[in-house]
Design a protein around this motif. Sequence first.
Motif, PDB file in Angstrom:
ATOM      1  N   ALA A 215       2.057  -1.509   2.991  1.00  0.00           N
ATOM      2  CA  ALA A 215       2.551  -0.364   2.217  1.00  0.00           C
ATOM      3  C   ALA A 215       3.920  -0.628   1.625  1.00  0.00           C
ATOM      4  O   ALA A 215       4.482   0.223   0.926  1.00  0.00           O
ATOM      5  CB  ALA A 215       2.597   0.877   3.105  1.00  0.00           C
ATOM      6  N   GLY A 216       4.469  -1.816   1.898  1.00  0.00           N
ATOM      7  CA  GLY A 216       5.742  -2.199   1.295  1.00  0.00           C
ATOM      8  C   GLY A 216       6.961  -1.860   2.102  1.00  0.00           C
ATOM      9  O   GLY A 216       8.092  -2.015   1.612  1.00  0.00           O
ATOM     10  N   TRP A 217       6.779  -1.437   3.352  1.00  0.00           N
ATOM     11  CA  TRP A 217       7.916  -1.100   4.207  1.00  0.00           C
ATOM     12  C   TRP A 217       8.298  -2.347   5.010  1.00  0.00           C
ATOM     13  O   TRP A 217       7.603  -2.731   5.953  1.00  0.00           O
ATOM     14  CB  TRP A 217       7.577   0.064   5.133  1.00  0.00           C
ATOM     15  N   ALA A 218       9.382  -2.968   4.609  1.00  0.00           N
ATOM     16  CA  ALA A 218       9.799  -4.239   5.205  1.00  0.00           C
ATOM     17  C   ALA A 218      10.458  -4.012   6.559  1.00  0.00           C
ATOM     18  O   ALA A 218      11.262  -3.099   6.731  1.00  0.00           O
ATOM     19  CB  ALA A 218      10.769  -4.963   4.271  1.00  0.00           C
ATOM     20  N   SER A 219      10.094  -4.857   7.525  1.00  0.00           N
ATOM     21  CA  SER A 219      10.687  -4.754   8.852  1.00  0.00           C
ATOM     22  C   SER A 219      12.043  -5.452   8.871  1.00  0.00           C
ATOM     23  O   SER A 219      12.256  -6.428   8.147  1.00  0.00           O
ATOM     24  CB  SER A 219       9.765  -5.381   9.899  1.00  0.00           C
ATOM     25  N   ALA A 220      12.945  -4.940   9.674  1.00  0.00           N
ATOM     26  CA  ALA A 220      14.268  -5.537   9.824  1.00  0.00           C
ATOM     27  C   ALA A 220      14.212  -6.605  10.901  1.00  0.00           C
ATOM     28  O   ALA A 220      13.467  -6.487  11.875  1.00  0.00           O
ATOM     29  CB  ALA A 220      15.287  -4.463  10.186  1.00  0.00           C
ATOM     30  N   ALA A 221      14.982  -7.639  10.734  1.00  0.00           N
ATOM     31  CA  ALA A 221      14.957  -8.756  11.677  1.00  0.00           C
ATOM     32  C   ALA A 221      15.357  -8.326  13.075  1.00  0.00           C
ATOM     33  O   ALA A 221      14.893  -8.885  14.068  1.00  0.00           O
ATOM     34  CB  ALA A 221      15.874  -9.863  11.182  1.00  0.00           C
ATOM     35  N   ASP A 222      16.206  -7.319  13.170  1.00  0.00           N
ATOM     36  CA  ASP A 222      16.680  -6.879  14.481  1.00  0.00           C
ATOM     37  C   ASP A 222      15.820  -5.763  15.075  1.00  0.00           C
ATOM     38  O   ASP A 222      16.178  -5.145  16.074  1.00  0.00           O
ATOM     39  CB  ASP A 222      18.134  -6.424  14.390  1.00  0.00           C
ATOM     40  N   GLY A 223      14.679  -5.490  14.440  1.00  0.00           N
ATOM     41  CA  GLY A 223      13.772  -4.471  14.957  1.00  0.00           C
ATOM     42  C   GLY A 223      14.163  -3.054  14.623  1.00  0.00           C
ATOM     43  O   GLY A 223      13.605  -2.100  15.166  1.00  0.00           O
ATOM     44  N   ARG A 224      15.104  -2.893  13.729  1.00  0.00           N
ATOM     45  CA  ARG A 224      15.531  -1.543  13.358  1.00  0.00           C
ATOM     46  C   ARG A 224      14.564  -0.922  12.362  1.00  0.00           C
ATOM     47  O   ARG A 224      13.501  -1.456  12.081  1.00  0.00           O
ATOM     48  CB  ARG A 224      16.957  -1.594  12.797  1.00  0.00           C
ATOM     49  N   THR A 225      14.962   0.217  11.795  1.00  0.00           N
ATOM     50  CA  THR A 225      14.096   0.976  10.903  1.00  0.00           C
ATOM     51  C   THR A 225      13.697   0.162   9.671  1.00  0.00           C
ATOM     52  O   THR A 225      14.525  -0.515   9.061  1.00  0.00           O
ATOM     53  CB  THR A 225      14.815   2.264  10.459  1.00  0.00           C
TER      54      THR A 225
END
Length: 388
Positions: A215-225
């Motif tokens: 859906a285009g929501w990229a994950s943050a490397a540190d596991g954040r939002t």
Amino acid sequence: MTAVERGADDRTVKVTFMAPYADWQALFDPLLPGAALDTPEEFNTGWIEKIPVWGGPWKLGTADKTAQTITVVPNEAYWGTKPLLDSIVFRALDATAITEAYLNNEIDQAPGRDPDAYRRVSGAANTVIRTGGRWDETQLTVGRNGPLADERVRQAVANAIDRTALAAAQSAGLPFKVNTIGSHFFMPSQDGYRDNSGETGGFNVARAKQQLDQAGWASAADGRTRTKAGAALKLVFVVNSRGSTDLPQLIQNMLAQVGVEVELRKVPSNDFFAKYVNIGAFDLTYFRQVDNIYPSLLFPVYRSDGEQNYGKVGAPEIDKLLDRAGAETDRAKAVELLNQADVLLWKAGHSVPLFQTPQISAVRPGLANFGAFGLRGDRQYADVGWIS
């Protein structure tokens, strides 16, 4: 309906429908007196501080505003089953005062669903605990605004939620297993129940993350939002201030594991439905639905244009299946159509049925036919009595 006519006698009615209607029994529970409701004035004001018509085994004896009690007595004009009791007294009590009133012998029954209430009432003298499985669903309702306009995000919400863990949390301290629910229409003990959550609605963290990626929501490397075009993937979970935040907090933590930030927003109880749920002013919310034994009672919840479809998530294919099921008088065929619709509801991400809340009641041992009434929730007060 095309006609409502007198039947073989004064106590029988013949109703003719213009088309097949599977859940016709639901129209007669309860029966309401047309003669006392047939004008707007009678409907709005005719029942204020009075009951103009009695049609069952009981009638009003006394109403005490000061004591906040209503006493009903047998209705001598009733032609059916006569009550066993001479009277029943109903008391208006704040929910927080019920347990104490029971322990003080002021009332003869109290709910024990809350672990603390169960602990107190189960150890009380002159008490038995009665349990049952009512049609009682706690449901997470999902909106379709903002990020949730994307079906993949709604599916990810469902995939991220561990319903088994939520049910286990609800079971803690209780003698009754809380069942998860995999159907929008049936309880686990009902004929026709099938867990249709499958891939689109079952607990699957890996799939939830995949859906959000797609859906285009990229994950943050540190596991954040997660983010998309500079915006954070944040949802507002509207919570009734009268209820506990334990369940919302568990869901909040589960969604955080896939990169979805959830803000818990407690709102006044009086405003919860009127100013939030009814107008779709939420991303997530939860509440109970009870006693929907007849599936057609749920059609307004799941139809695209249903007045109780608060999140406005639906599909024409679901509407067609519901129409067919509502007109199918062969129960086996109707159940199959409902299960087909259920599969599509999970796919659409309409909502997440979480668990079936058990009935747990503390009752005086000699009080017969009262307490946990089971799946149908029938309360036949004429059959209630004391064992001598």
